[in-house]
Scaffold this motif. Structure first.
Motif: not given
Length: 95
Positions: A8-9, A55-56, A78-82
């Motif tokens: 994630e990130g 990793p964000l 935009v960082v999405s889940r997983s």
């Protein structure tokens, strides 16, 4: 391509106007969400290949890329889940 180690990130590559990698470019993240997650580090640097991995937590971020002799450049991501978002930037020479 090898799978990124993180799940994630954000990851990407920083290059100059000619496409050559920029090493040790600074990457700074700022959360755009009202109650956004804390950013784990103040900033990171690209490696010798111009690559960076950060990793964000999921959310909306503004990434600022800074390198000597180049224009400061900002991107939103935009960082999405997983998920790992890819943000490649090409920095222009400073005027």
């Amino acid at each position: 391509a090898p799978q990124p180690r993180m799940t994630e990130g954000v990851t990407g590559r920083v290059t100059d106007a000619s496409g050559a990698p920029i090493a040790r470019a600074s990457v700074v993240a700022r959360s755009l969400d009202d109650s956004g997650p804390p950013i784990p580090e103040i900033g990171i640097e690209s490696d010798d290949e111009g690559r960076y991995e950060w990793p964000l937590r999921p959310g909306n971020y503004e990434l600022t890329f800074v390198a000597d002799g180049h224009e400061r450049t900002t991107r939103t991501v935009v960082v999405s889940r997983s998920a790992v978002a890819t943000v490649d930037v090409r920095l222009q020479p400073a005027r």
